[in-house]
Design a protein around this motif. Sequence first.
Motif, short mmCIF file in Angstrom:
data_model
loop_
_atom_site.label_atom_id
_atom_site.label_comp_id
_atom_site.label_asym_id
_atom_site.label_seq_id
_atom_site.Cartn_x
_atom_site.Cartn_y
_atom_site.Cartn_z
N ASN A 258 22.24 53.34 44.38
CA ASN A 258 23.52 53.22 43.70
C ASN A 258 24.44 52.49 44.65
N ALA A 259 25.11 51.45 44.18
CA ALA A 259 25.94 50.64 45.08
C ALA A 259 27.28 50.32 44.45
N ALA A 260 28.29 50.20 45.30
CA ALA A 260 29.62 49.78 44.87
C ALA A 260 29.95 48.45 45.53
N VAL A 261 30.40 47.51 44.71
CA VAL A 261 30.87 46.22 45.20
C VAL A 261 32.39 46.23 45.06
N ILE A 262 33.09 46.20 46.18
CA ILE A 262 34.53 46.37 46.19
C ILE A 262 35.19 45.16 46.84
N GLY A 263 36.34 44.78 46.32
CA GLY A 263 37.08 43.69 46.93
C GLY A 263 38.38 43.45 46.18
N PRO A 264 39.35 42.84 46.83
CA PRO A 264 40.61 42.51 46.16
C PRO A 264 40.40 41.45 45.08
N ASN A 265 41.40 41.27 44.24
CA ASN A 265 41.33 40.21 43.23
C ASN A 265 41.12 38.86 43.90
N GLY A 266 40.22 38.04 43.33
CA GLY A 266 39.94 36.72 43.90
C GLY A 266 38.94 36.73 45.03
N SER A 267 38.29 37.86 45.25
CA SER A 267 37.34 37.96 46.37
C SER A 267 35.96 37.43 46.03
#
Length: 265
Positions: free
Chosen positions: A36-45
């Motif tokens: 199970n994985a989460a891909v996280i980043g600010p808008n435009g990343s």
Amino acid sequence: MDNSRHGFIEFKNVSVLRGERRILDGINLNIGTGENAAVIGPNGSGKSTFIKLITGKIYPSYTGDDTVCRLFGQSQWNIHDLRSMLGIVTSELLYDFNNDITGFEAVISGFFSSIGLFDNHHVTDEMKRKAAEMIEFMDVAHLSGKKMETMSSGEAKRFLIARALVNNPKALVLDEPSNSLDIASAVKLHNTMRKISSSGTKIILVTHLASDIIPEIDRFIFFKDGKIFADGHRSEIFNGKVLSKLFGMEVELEEKNDLCWLSGK
């Protein structure tokens, strides 16, 4: 082809160019089928472009012969074959169903990778049984006959998740799942994601909100400026220090009762 020994996602030197701009820049990533994985980043990343890659909407730009972009061990997929391996629920999909389609019809359409049902679709009793089972699993059976366009965002998203699950996918990709939901609906969806994970389907969560994270997710991949900023286990990088660098401001991560929040300092 036996895909069981391959990772879910295998990227090597993957870039996506738009003119001279690199939307994704030299991505190297391997997510196993058991994660199970989460891909996280600010808008435009680069998160949205990442989703388009793994759903086959776009392909990597050619930047050299060493580029590898595989899903379940294959570089090219027919969408009808991919649907049995990968369930997809995106914000764009929610807008696609903003028409005269009932919740039950939306779920049935998952067997045909279509937006609604058409005359050439042969709906079997087994399809109806499976659709009803997934609708019950998502706790929205009482809304089956309701038009998707008249549902709340939370209700509609539950039907779209049921639609993605009818093919028993190995993994479910959720894009900003709590976007546009109120607090109560977001908590319900959070519990639903935990239920799905417990059932054996792996979750790839793409988001910029810490509140979307469920305890079952241990792998975290942070995107920033089209690159992988950090990649590791929860205990290594899911903390205020790393997240502050990711979002370019001082933040504090709070965790209570299996829920997470980010707050600015």
